[in-house]
Design a protein around this motif. Structure first.
Motif, PDB file in Angstrom:
ATOM      1  N   TRP A  48     -96.449 113.151   8.383  1.00 40.76           N
ATOM      2  CA  TRP A  48     -97.643 112.326   8.535  1.00 40.76           C
ATOM      3  C   TRP A  48     -98.474 112.830   9.709  1.00 40.76           C
ATOM      4  O   TRP A  48     -97.962 113.395  10.661  1.00 40.76           O
ATOM      5  N   LYS A  94     -97.136 104.268  -2.459  1.00 41.85           N
ATOM      6  CA  LYS A  94     -96.302 105.433  -2.173  1.00 41.85           C
ATOM      7  C   LYS A  94     -94.821 105.136  -2.399  1.00 41.85           C
ATOM      8  O   LYS A  94     -94.044 106.032  -2.728  1.00 41.85           O
ATOM      9  N   THR A  95     -94.442 103.880  -2.193  1.00 41.27           N
ATOM     10  CA  THR A  95     -93.051 103.496  -2.414  1.00 41.27           C
ATOM     11  C   THR A  95     -92.728 103.416  -3.901  1.00 41.27           C
ATOM     12  O   THR A  95     -91.663 103.847  -4.345  1.00 41.27           O
ATOM     13  N   ASN A 105     -87.105 103.666   6.642  1.00 42.67           N
ATOM     14  CA  ASN A 105     -88.430 104.285   6.630  1.00 42.67           C
ATOM     15  C   ASN A 105     -88.439 105.658   7.293  1.00 42.67           C
ATOM     16  O   ASN A 105     -89.160 106.543   6.875  1.00 42.67           O
ATOM     17  N   VAL A 129     -87.281 109.178   8.133  1.00 40.76           N
ATOM     18  CA  VAL A 129     -86.481 110.281   7.581  1.00 40.76           C
ATOM     19  C   VAL A 129     -85.636 110.906   8.690  1.00 40.76           C
ATOM     20  O   VAL A 129     -86.117 111.151   9.794  1.00 40.76           O
ATOM     21  N   TYR A 142     -85.823 106.026   0.926  1.00 42.77           N
ATOM     22  CA  TYR A 142     -86.866 105.866   1.934  1.00 42.77           C
ATOM     23  C   TYR A 142     -88.024 105.029   1.393  1.00 42.77           C
ATOM     24  O   TYR A 142     -88.414 105.161   0.224  1.00 42.77           O
ATOM     25  N   THR A 143     -88.591 104.207   2.263  1.00 43.09           N
ATOM     26  CA  THR A 143     -89.751 103.406   1.869  1.00 43.09           C
ATOM     27  C   THR A 143     -91.048 104.199   1.938  1.00 43.09           C
ATOM     28  O   THR A 143     -92.031 103.831   1.300  1.00 43.09           O
ATOM     29  N   TRP A 144     -91.075 105.268   2.749  1.00 49.67           N
ATOM     30  CA  TRP A 144     -92.262 106.134   2.876  1.00 49.67           C
ATOM     31  C   TRP A 144     -93.499 105.332   3.289  1.00 49.67           C
ATOM     32  O   TRP A 144     -94.607 105.550   2.797  1.00 49.67           O
ATOM     33  N   THR A 175     -92.886  97.106   1.836  1.00 48.66           N
ATOM     34  CA  THR A 175     -92.311  98.274   1.158  1.00 48.66           C
ATOM     35  C   THR A 175     -90.798  98.117   0.978  1.00 48.66           C
ATOM     36  O   THR A 175     -90.245  98.536  -0.045  1.00 48.66           O
TER      37      THR A 175
END
Length: 452
Positions: free
Chosen positions: A242, A269-270, A377, A379, A392-394, A409
């Motif tokens: 990000w 995104k999730t 969330n 990584v 992962y919720t991203w 998320t």
């Protein structure tokens, strides 16, 4: 929620330290400080109670402190009242070693009393100063800083992330961690340590997550990581995907407003990558229908807002799976003699992936034979690395302390997992499956319309 930043490189350290601390202000703090080492000025320590701006004004934005090696800290008081003396960094009695610390040293009083019997004097009320003095004690014994750190870590009990500099090592920054997050950042003009990736994202996206018991020695152009026996460790690099703008306010008055408005995109995104051809696809989840059918119990373990995600998800999971789901606060799980065995699935939820109580509960579940699935969330975080499975919720960085997009998320990802498992078990009718999936895909746009 203290913050740590450290830098060693080819640029003045103090402005970089202040910038990193500013990016972690959201964590909350009551004092701030830096220590910078140079060949001519030696070890320079400046710290003060109050806002970071007070410290910045004191050292004129870092211009007053020369040197390319330094550590910085924002403190939230745990031992001793908030004042200049108890602020970090803490310095050993001879002034040669400076240290910043996140965490709590549980046996600090025992060590402090031992050191006082050796004639060592203390100036603060903190557990952290005990570590600085203990480092000096062992350094005087062995005259090797890495060995002194190793000896010190074998003496202390509790949680820690340390950033350490020594006047005798003008080009080296030492870091160590146990149960408190710490990353290493690899930059073009130097290398970093930080308790939060937001502190270094302006300078590098190439990071390594330190594991419990590890010690790192950083110079301007090298990083060496060792285990608790001081044997070299090869680390896997991670790319922060990000942009720095994600950690900035982007025109909003504050981070919470920004993150409220980011929810539709975060939820999209999730959800979107996990729905293909009208099915929930979880490539990173390795649970067979046979395993799920044999489950006797499902636990959801979390703290704070993540716990409330579990409370809500319990109802949808039990309706879909027809299996009992028990939601437990992570801080209680270790002490309730939980009924966990190889037929138990334990879901652990944490935004940061570093929540200490949740991590301890997960380890207890694994010790008892349970299978663990982490919903996180960040990584590469500790919980993500240690869980049997991770999703992962991203959501991107969540900086506001009051949760928004992390909560939503987590909730939609739990719904996706519940639907996926129900499909494995055959406990959901196809018409209901299709209806739920259709509504979930509409969620981001409905949220956008609502927020507008």
């Amino acid at each position: 929620m203290c913050g740590i930043i450290g830098f060693v490189g080819n640029e003045p350290a103090a402005p970089i330290l202040l910038d990193g601390l500013e990016r972690m202000e959201y964590r909350g703090y009551d004092s701030a400080g830096v220590a910078v080492r140079s060949e001519t000025a030696g070890l320079q320590v400046r710290k003060t109670k109050g806002r970071l701006q007070v410290l910045s004004d004191l050292i004129h934005g870092g211009a007053d402190l020369e040197g390319n090696l330094g550590i910085g800290h924002t403190r939230w008081a745990t031992h001793g009242e908030p004042n200049d003396i108890n602020a970090h960094p803490h310095v050993s009695e001879n002034g040669r070693i400076a240290l910043v610390h996140n965490g709590i040293i549980e046996n600090y009083l025992e060590i402090k009393e031992h050191l006082m019997r050796q004639g060592i004097h203390f100036t603060s009320d903190t557990d952290t100063e005990v570590v600085a003095q203990l480092l000096e004690f062992h350094y005087n014994e062995c005259h090797n800083m890495l060995e002194a750190v190793g000896r010190c870590l074998r003496r202390i009990e509790g949680s820690y992330a340390f950033g350490i500099i020594c006047a005798d090592y003008p080009n080296a920054l030492i870091a160590a961690r146990k149960d408190s997050p710490l990353i290493i950042g690899y930059g073009q003009n130097g290398n970093f340590i930080a308790s939060d990736v937001t502190a270094v994202i302006k300078y590098t996206r190439d990071v390594v997550y330190m594991d419990d018991g590890e010690i790192a020695v950083l110079t301007a152009d090298s990083v060496d990581v060792f285990d608790d026996e001081l044997l070299p460790v090869e680390k896997t690099h991670s790319l922060v995907d990000w942009d720095v703008s994600a950690a900035e306010k982007g025109g909003y008055a504050h981070f919470m407003a920004k993150e409220i408005m980011e929810q539709p995109e975060a939820v999209r995104k999730t959800i979107s990558p996990r729905i293909r051809d009208g099915r929930v696809v979880l490539d990173d989840l390795h649970l067979t229908a046979e395993y799920v059918r044999d489950l006797s119990r499902i636990y959801v373990i979390a703290c704070g807002s993540s716990y409330h995600v579990g409370v809500v998800s319990k109802y949808s999971w039990e309706k879909l799976l027809r299996r009992p789901v028990e939601v437990v606060l992570a801080s209680e799980f270790r002490y309730c003699d939980p009924l966990v065995d190889e037929k138990t699935l334990v879901i652990v939820i944490s935004q940061s992936g570093e929540t200490l109580d949740t991590m301890a509960a997960m380890r207890e579940a694994k010790r008892r034979g349970g299978r663990t699935l982490a919903i996180v969330n960040v990584v590469g975080s500790s919980i993500a690395r240690e869980a049997d499975d991770v999703l992962y919720t991203w959501a991107g960085p969540e900086i506001a302390v009051a949760t928004t997009k992390a909560y939503t998320t987590q909730l939609v990802l739990m719904d996706l997992v519940g639907l996926y498992l129900a499909d494995l078990l055959g406990t959901v009718e196809q018409s209901e499956y299709d209806a739920i999936l259709s509504e979930m895909q509409l969620l981001p746009e409905k949220m956008r319309q609502f927020l507008s």
